[in-house]
Design a protein around this motif. Structure first.
Motif, short mmCIF file in Angstrom:
data_model
loop_
_atom_site.label_atom_id
_atom_site.label_comp_id
_atom_site.label_asym_id
_atom_site.label_seq_id
_atom_site.Cartn_x
_atom_site.Cartn_y
_atom_site.Cartn_z
N UNK A 116 0.86 -1.18 0.00
CA UNK A 116 0.00 0.00 0.00
C UNK A 116 0.90 1.23 0.00
N UNK A 117 0.35 2.43 -0.17
CA UNK A 117 1.20 3.63 -0.25
C UNK A 117 1.62 4.22 1.09
N UNK A 118 1.16 3.66 2.19
CA UNK A 118 1.47 4.24 3.49
C UNK A 118 2.89 3.90 3.95
N UNK A 119 3.34 4.59 4.97
CA UNK A 119 4.65 4.31 5.55
C UNK A 119 4.64 2.92 6.20
N UNK A 120 5.82 2.37 6.36
CA UNK A 120 5.96 1.02 6.89
C UNK A 120 5.39 0.93 8.30
N UNK A 121 4.66 -0.15 8.58
CA UNK A 121 4.06 -0.33 9.90
C UNK A 121 4.35 -1.76 10.36
N UNK A 122 5.44 -1.93 11.07
CA UNK A 122 5.88 -3.26 11.49
C UNK A 122 4.85 -3.95 12.38
N UNK A 123 4.28 -3.21 13.34
CA UNK A 123 3.32 -3.81 14.26
C UNK A 123 2.09 -4.35 13.56
N UNK A 124 1.55 -3.59 12.61
CA UNK A 124 0.37 -4.03 11.87
C UNK A 124 0.69 -5.26 11.02
N UNK A 125 1.87 -5.29 10.42
CA UNK A 125 2.25 -6.44 9.59
C UNK A 125 2.41 -7.70 10.44
N UNK A 126 2.97 -7.56 11.64
CA UNK A 126 3.12 -8.72 12.52
C UNK A 126 1.76 -9.24 12.96
N UNK A 127 0.83 -8.32 13.26
CA UNK A 127 -0.53 -8.76 13.61
C UNK A 127 -1.19 -9.47 12.44
N UNK A 128 -1.04 -8.92 11.23
CA UNK A 128 -1.64 -9.53 10.05
C UNK A 128 -1.04 -10.91 9.80
N UNK A 129 0.28 -11.02 9.95
CA UNK A 129 0.93 -12.32 9.75
C UNK A 129 0.45 -13.36 10.75
N UNK A 130 0.26 -12.93 11.98
CA UNK A 130 -0.26 -13.84 13.01
C UNK A 130 -1.65 -14.34 12.61
N UNK A 131 -2.51 -13.45 12.15
CA UNK A 131 -3.87 -13.84 11.77
C UNK A 131 -3.84 -14.80 10.57
N UNK A 132 -2.92 -14.57 9.65
CA UNK A 132 -2.81 -15.47 8.49
C UNK A 132 -2.33 -16.86 8.90
N UNK A 133 -1.42 -16.90 9.87
CA UNK A 133 -0.78 -18.16 10.25
C UNK A 133 -1.43 -18.82 11.45
N UNK A 134 -2.43 -18.19 12.03
CA UNK A 134 -2.97 -18.63 13.32
C UNK A 134 -3.39 -20.09 13.34
N UNK A 135 -3.98 -20.58 12.26
CA UNK A 135 -4.48 -21.95 12.24
C UNK A 135 -3.42 -22.96 11.82
N UNK A 136 -2.22 -22.47 11.51
CA UNK A 136 -1.15 -23.36 11.04
C UNK A 136 -0.21 -23.76 12.15
N UNK A 137 0.03 -22.87 13.11
CA UNK A 137 1.03 -23.12 14.15
C UNK A 137 0.49 -22.80 15.53
N UNK A 138 1.18 -23.30 16.53
CA UNK A 138 0.82 -23.02 17.93
C UNK A 138 1.74 -21.98 18.55
N UNK A 139 2.88 -21.71 17.89
CA UNK A 139 3.76 -20.65 18.38
C UNK A 139 4.35 -19.90 17.19
N UNK A 140 4.84 -18.69 17.46
CA UNK A 140 5.18 -17.77 16.38
C UNK A 140 6.47 -17.04 16.71
N UNK A 141 7.36 -16.97 15.71
CA UNK A 141 8.57 -16.16 15.83
C UNK A 141 8.36 -14.90 15.01
N UNK A 142 8.31 -13.76 15.67
CA UNK A 142 8.15 -12.48 14.99
C UNK A 142 9.57 -11.98 14.69
N UNK A 143 9.94 -12.00 13.41
CA UNK A 143 11.36 -12.03 13.03
C UNK A 143 11.69 -10.97 12.00
N UNK A 144 12.64 -10.06 12.31
CA UNK A 144 13.12 -9.11 11.32
C UNK A 144 13.85 -9.85 10.21
#
Length: 317
Positions: A116-144
């Motif tokens: 999207x055209x907005x500035x980078x938002x790491x927190x929102x992307x991590x939340x979105x990634x969690x929601x996408x992966x939520x049913x696949x794993x039981x734990x999550x590495x939030x990783x640069x």
């Protein structure tokens, strides 16, 4: 984790909708599975964002159909916030999967691309990634994407007790030493991340979302566990694979943004977080991509939404 034959990219599913491959010359990535409207390396959505956003439950079902994915108790989903750092992603995929495989960690990598055209938002992307992966794993590495482990004593297994595990702890991180630093690489269970309500999404541009995340941890009296028995230090525990001017961090702050950051010092953002994500993002495209290393990863184009009255600093400067 399923490995692919290096340098051979084949279709692993009959579900291919609007797949495109747009990377630099001789790309190390190939499309294996795709749903939605494909995006490219510029960060734009391939069709200009036309059409309705993808339904998350449909996407989860399609992803699971390709490998029988379930929320296993020991499977780790690596969530990587991303925009434009293609060379760093190439290095990441050449390094981390082998590191995890050597530890016998079952894993799946989810790269969440801000399209999207907005500035980078790491927190929102991590939340979105969690929601996408939520049913696949039981734990999550939030990783640069630019922080790569070197010391094989760094443990990436799922935590066995309540609390977040800060892999890139102060003192062994290449740059940061202050006690409440919680950035870089954090592992948390599904339940613990949901208890913390994820990250705030009001921090646009570089930095400070991790400091606010620390306040959430304190508010919930959640333990922070860090690596023990590590004899290496800031120069040889991790490799900071930042590509300099090719991926410059957005450190500019407007007057309003600076005032907001100061106001939020040692406070929790109660307005935004994981539970408030429904109206703050949409998924446009998701694909399983192969890499020349022989490993694969999920690549998701997401569009973040900004309340410009609340956070006018989201607009690119």
């Amino acid at each position: 984790m399923v490995r692919l034959t290096p340098l051979r990219f084949v279709v692993a599913s009959s579900v291919i909708i609007g797949a495109t491959l747009l990377y630099w010359s001789n790309p190390p990535f190939g499309v294996l599975f795709s749903v939605g409207s494909a995006g490219g390396p510029s960060g734009s959505v391939g069709d200009g964002g036309a059409g309705d956003p993808l339904n998350l439950s449909d996407v989860a079902a399609a992803v699971a159909a390709t490998d029988g994915a379930t929320a296993e108790t020991s499977k780790l989903c690596v969530v990587v916030p991303f925009r434009d750092r293609w060379r760093e992603l190439d290095e990441f995929m050449n390094t981390l999967p082998r590191f995890l495989e050597a530890q016998n960690v079952e894993f799946e990598v989810f790269v969440v691309n801000q399209a999207d055209p907005y500035r980078f938002n790491r927190g929102a992307l991590l939340n979105a990634g969690f929601l996408l992966a939520r049913e696949t794993c039981a734990c999550f590495a939030f990783h640069d994407v630019d922080l790569l482990p070197v010391n094989h004593k760094l443990d990436y297994h799922c935590p066995k007790k309540r609390g977040v595990f800060h892999v890139s702890a102060p003192g062994i991180h290449p740059k940061y030493k202050y006690h409440h630093f919680i950035g870089g690489i954090v592992i948390a269970s599904r339940d613990d991340y949901e208890e913390l309500d994820g990250f705030s999404t009001r921090f646009w541009g570089w930095g400070k979302e991790d400091d606010e995340f620390w306040q959430r941890i304190l508010e919930h009296k959640m333990p922070v566990n860090r690596p023990t028995g590590i004899t290496t230090g800031p120069t040889d525990t991790f490799r900071h694979a930042h590509s300099g001017s090719d991926a410059a961090r957005d450190k500019v702050r407007t007057k309003e943004q600076a005032e907001f950051v100061e106001k939020m010092y040692h406070k929790v953002d109660t307005r935004t977080g994981l539970s408030a994500m429904d109206e703050r993002w949409s998924l446009r495209h998701m694909a399983r991509r192969g890499h020349a290393s022989g490993y694969h990863f999920m690549f998701a184009d997401v569009q973040l939404l900004c309340d410009e009255e609340d956070t006018p600093w989201c607009v690119a400067l």
